[in-house]
Scaffold this active site. Structure first.
Site, PDB file in Angstrom:
ATOM      1  CB  THR A  89      -0.910  -0.011   1.248  1.00 22.89           C
ATOM      2  OG1 THR A  89      -1.674  -1.218   1.223  1.00 22.89           O
ATOM      3  CG2 THR A  89      -1.834   1.201   1.271  1.00 22.89           C
ATOM      4  CG  PHE A 145      -8.468  -4.511  -2.192  1.00 18.63           C
ATOM      5  CD1 PHE A 145      -8.808  -3.278  -1.653  1.00 18.63           C
ATOM      6  CD2 PHE A 145      -7.948  -4.547  -3.470  1.00 18.63           C
ATOM      7  CE1 PHE A 145      -8.648  -2.108  -2.385  1.00 18.63           C
ATOM      8  CE2 PHE A 145      -7.782  -3.384  -4.215  1.00 18.63           C
ATOM      9  CZ  PHE A 145      -8.138  -2.158  -3.678  1.00 18.63           C
ATOM     10  CD  GLU A 187      -3.063  -8.891   9.207  1.00 17.42           C
ATOM     11  OE1 GLU A 187      -3.145  -9.129  10.412  1.00 17.42           O
ATOM     12  OE2 GLU A 187      -2.297  -8.035   8.737  1.00 17.42           O
ATOM     13  CB  ILE A 194     -22.360  -0.191  10.881  1.00 15.64           C
ATOM     14  CG1 ILE A 194     -23.364  -1.331  10.706  1.00 15.64           C
ATOM     15  CG2 ILE A 194     -22.163   0.575   9.576  1.00 15.64           C
ATOM     16  CD1 ILE A 194     -24.799  -0.826  10.457  1.00 15.64           C
ATOM     17  CB  CYS A 216      -4.330  -1.984   6.903  1.00 13.07           C
ATOM     18  SG  CYS A 216      -3.271  -3.271   6.215  1.00 13.07           S
ATOM     19  CE  LYS A 232       0.740   0.088   6.569  1.00 14.91           C
ATOM     20  NZ  LYS A 232       0.246   0.376   5.236  1.00 14.91           N
ATOM     21  NE  ARG A 234       1.482  -5.882  11.471  1.00 18.43           N
ATOM     22  CZ  ARG A 234       1.795  -6.150  10.196  1.00 18.43           C
ATOM     23  NH1 ARG A 234       2.750  -5.459   9.599  1.00 18.43           N
ATOM     24  NH2 ARG A 234       1.169  -7.080   9.525  1.00 18.43           N
TER      25      ARG A 234
HETATM   26  N1  NAD Z   1      -1.529  -7.094   6.333  1.00 18.06           N
HETATM   27  C1  NAD Z   1      -2.601  -6.825   5.620  1.00 18.06           C
HETATM   28  O1  NAD Z   1      -3.705  -7.229   5.945  1.00 18.06           O
HETATM   29  C2  NAD Z   1      -2.478  -6.030   4.342  1.00 18.06           C
HETATM   30  C3  NAD Z   1      -3.562  -5.996   3.445  1.00 18.06           C
HETATM   31  C4  NAD Z   1      -3.452  -5.262   2.274  1.00 18.06           C
HETATM   32  C5  NAD Z   1      -2.291  -4.546   2.026  1.00 18.06           C
HETATM   33  N2  NAD Z   1      -1.260  -4.566   2.920  1.00 18.06           N
HETATM   34  C6  NAD Z   1      -0.042  -3.833   2.599  1.00 18.06           C
HETATM   35  O2  NAD Z   1       0.909  -4.745   2.091  1.00 18.06           O
HETATM   36  C7  NAD Z   1       2.231  -4.368   2.497  1.00 18.06           C
HETATM   37  C8  NAD Z   1       2.877  -5.510   3.266  1.00 18.06           C
HETATM   38  O3  NAD Z   1       2.127  -5.724   4.451  1.00 18.06           O
HETATM   39  P1  NAD Z   1       2.348  -7.004   5.376  1.00 18.06           P
HETATM   40  O4  NAD Z   1       1.313  -6.939   6.452  1.00 18.06           O
HETATM   41  O5  NAD Z   1       2.430  -8.214   4.523  1.00 18.06           O
HETATM   42  O6  NAD Z   1       3.797  -6.661   5.963  1.00 18.06           O
HETATM   43  P2  NAD Z   1       4.726  -7.539   6.898  1.00 18.06           P
HETATM   44  O7  NAD Z   1       5.401  -6.609   7.803  1.00 18.06           O
HETATM   45  O8  NAD Z   1       3.946  -8.695   7.465  1.00 18.06           O
HETATM   46  O9  NAD Z   1       5.795  -8.170   5.884  1.00 18.06           O
HETATM   47  C9  NAD Z   1       6.733  -7.421   5.176  1.00 18.06           C
HETATM   48  C10 NAD Z   1       7.911  -8.331   4.868  1.00 18.06           C
HETATM   49  O10 NAD Z   1       8.794  -7.656   3.967  1.00 18.06           O
HETATM   50  C11 NAD Z   1      10.119  -8.024   4.307  1.00 18.06           C
HETATM   51  N3  NAD Z   1      11.080  -7.093   3.703  1.00 18.06           N
HETATM   52  C12 NAD Z   1      11.407  -5.832   4.079  1.00 18.06           C
HETATM   53  N4  NAD Z   1      12.345  -5.330   3.253  1.00 18.06           N
HETATM   54  C13 NAD Z   1      12.612  -6.280   2.324  1.00 18.06           C
HETATM   55  C14 NAD Z   1      13.479  -6.348   1.205  1.00 18.06           C
HETATM   56  N5  NAD Z   1      14.264  -5.329   0.869  1.00 18.06           N
HETATM   57  N6  NAD Z   1      13.485  -7.480   0.473  1.00 18.06           N
HETATM   58  C15 NAD Z   1      12.691  -8.528   0.799  1.00 18.06           C
HETATM   59  N7  NAD Z   1      11.846  -8.520   1.851  1.00 18.06           N
HETATM   60  C16 NAD Z   1      11.812  -7.409   2.611  1.00 18.06           C
HETATM   61  C17 NAD Z   1      10.103  -8.046   5.825  1.00 18.06           C
HETATM   62  O11 NAD Z   1      11.191  -8.769   6.355  1.00 18.06           O
HETATM   63  C18 NAD Z   1       8.741  -8.713   6.097  1.00 18.06           C
HETATM   64  O12 NAD Z   1       8.868 -10.116   6.172  1.00 18.06           O
HETATM   65  C19 NAD Z   1       2.063  -3.082   3.285  1.00 18.06           C
HETATM   66  O13 NAD Z   1       2.207  -1.997   2.433  1.00 18.06           O
HETATM   67  C20 NAD Z   1       0.631  -3.164   3.772  1.00 18.06           C
HETATM   68  O14 NAD Z   1       0.075  -1.894   3.991  1.00 18.06           O
HETATM   69  C21 NAD Z   1      -1.325  -5.312   4.072  1.00 18.06           C
END
Ligand code: NAD
Length: 447
Positions: free
Chosen positions: A121, A155, A158, A256, A266, A269, A334
């Site tokens: 995101t 989208f 979790e 709601i 998410c 932030k 988180r």
């Molecule tokens: N968690 C959710 O429900 C969700 C849903 C939709 C979108 N997103 C978005 O997706 C993105 C990832 O979220 P997440 O919850 O999966 O994050 P997360 O923190 O669970 O995982 C991120 C991973 O990226 C790795 N990483 C960091 N730098 C790296 C690099 N240079 N090379 C390889 N790996 C690297 C970290 O070690 C970590 O394992 C964010 O932007 C988040 O906003 C998350």
């Protein structure tokens, strides 16, 4: 197809597993060596229903692999996903250092055309910045290699991530070239068999779509919490109001529910980051600011109710806490409301006995061993020696508890229901006092 995914967190790991499930050859790259080693042994570092089986199956069959070695992984992928974290910066804007680091790595190793897909995101304009970062590295080594950058926000929710990934409501693809769109159409074809879910647009609109979706959902929650706070003051029951408005199809019942505030990685932030984006473009997004402010206040709600109940004298008290994860079916802590509550209770000198079906290990990782926190194996264990019970996460296992057992175990028979799971009358008939969110009517009856 040959797919590479940078980041094996909630998004990267689930996406990798689901793409492998459809027969693609997927390599997941992470800089966290310990995580990659665990994944290679078949251990899943997060709790996500259904994920373990799908990861193991595809790892064993050779369709899904894990590595810390970026160069061969980049050589492998015709589609290269960026799914690394975008945590908030000091001022609330999205920190793009991880995304841009991956873009630089890709630029340093790319040896033929690939589609670089941004799944993290990220603020509007990031596709351009990724393109620039890759191009700068290619230019530095005088490599004339074509590539496309596409915005493909995620989208998934979790707790239902595998299901969401296998059966997405929509697949947003922000791209400026037909070549990249064709590659993604092919990759996503197995997810589109029932009907076409792909919505193609420009990169900026795709980037904004993700923020708009999360901001809308957060707005619904804060709106309902605001109504709950009004209900409390005017002697109305917000649960009846919720049903009353939800029956209007223009409003609907989804999202709601009033409660102890939203958390997770998410909503907090992303609302903040969108506000910062607007600000940096000369627009003050007042609604987003209010959504955030209402949520911040709502997260103090349970503590205020408990503190008020004990006339501010919490030292020496023990609070049983059911639910630590920011929502059910995950172990993600988180921005969880439970953290704010526990920390406030500890500051006031109280102790916590907590139970969560999945997030105990994560809680221990965050807070370590401390005298004022006991992590219990069972919900009933958390009640032993506690004064009162606070319910913070709406796990199914908490929905119809043994109220008589709760009453017998607690020193003071009181439930603070941070998710309005229970009917006040049912709780009160079992001989317990009840505090909910915005249930003014029940408060009045008790008075
Ligand atoms: N968690 C959710 O429900 C969700 C849903 C939709 C979108 N997103 C978005 O997706 C993105 C990832 O979220 P997440 O919850 O999966 O994050 P997360 O923190 O669970 O995982 C991120 C991973 O990226 C790795 N990483 C960091 N730098 C790296 C690099 N240079 N090379 C390889 N790996 C690297 C970290 O070690 C970590 O394992 C964010 O932007 C988040 O906003 C998350």
């Amino acid at each position: 197809m040959r797919v590479t995914i940078f980041g094996t967190g909630y998004v990267g790991l689930v996406t990798g597993a689901c793409l492998a499930e459809m027969g693609n050859h997927v390599v997941c790259v992470d800089i966290d060596t310990a995580k990659v080693e665990r994944l290679k042994r078949g251990e899943i570092p997060i709790f996500e229903p259904g994920l373990e089986a799908i990861v193991r199956r595809n790892h064993v069959s050779g369709l899904l692999d894990f590595t810390t070695d970026a160069a061969p992984a980049i050589a492998h992928g015709e589609v290269i996903f960026i799914a690394v974290g975008t945590p908030p910066d000091e001022d609330g804007s999205a920190d793009l250092q991880y995304v841009l680091a991956v873009a630089g790595t890709i630029g340093r190793h790319l040896d033929r055309y690939a589609v670089i897909v941004n799944k993290s995101t990220v603020p509007v304009g990031t596709a351009d910045r990724v393109r620039e970062a890759v191009a700068a590295e290619l230019a530095a080594r005088r490599a004339a290699i074509e590539f496309d950058v596409v915005s493909n926000p995620e989208f998934l929710k979790e707790g239902a991530a595998v299901d969401d990934c296998l059966r997405p409501d929509r697949i947003i693809v922000g791209a400026s070239g037909a070549r990249a769109v064709a590659v993604l159409r092919k990759l996503y074809a197995p997810f589109n068999r029932n009907h076409d879910r792909m919505v193609v647009m420009d990169e900026r609109s795709a980037e904004l779509t993700k923020y708009a979706a999360n901001a809308m959902l957060a707005t619904k929650i804060s709106f309902m919490n605001e109504i709950a706070n009004i209900a409390e003051r005017v002697g109305a029951d917000v649960e009846l109001v919720r049903q009353g408005i939800g029956s209007d199809p223009r409003i609907g019942y989804h999202f709601i529910y009033p409660g102890a505030g939203y958390g997770g990685s998410c909503f907090p932030k992303d609302v903040q980051a969108l506000e910062r984006t607007a600000h940096s473009h000369g627009y003050e997004a007042r609604l987003l600011g209010a959504v955030e402010a209402v949520n911040r206040q709502q997260k103090t709600k349970l503590f205020e109710l408990i503190s008020h109940h004990f006339n501010g004298e919490l030292a020496g008290r023990t609070i049983a806490l059911w639910g630590l994860a920011f929502k059910p079916n995950t172990d993600d802590m988180r921005e969880a409301s439970s953290r704010q509550l526990m920390e406030a209770l500890w500051n006031a000198g109280a102790k916590v006995r907590a139970f969560d079906p999945e997030a105990r290990e994560e809680t221990h990782r965050l807070y370590g061993d401390r005298d004022d926190l006991v992590l219990c194996e069972r919900a009933s264990d958390a009640l032993q020696g506690a004064d009162v019970l606070a319910v913070v996460t709406e796990w199914k296992a908490f929905r119809s508890p043994d109220f008589a057992g709760i009453r017998a175990a607690l020193a003071e028979p009181v439930i603070f229901d941070g998710r309005n799971l229970y009917e006040p009358a049912t709780v009160e008939e079992a001989g317990l006092a009840y505090y909910g969110i915005g249930r003014g009517r029940s408060l009045q009856i008790r008075r």
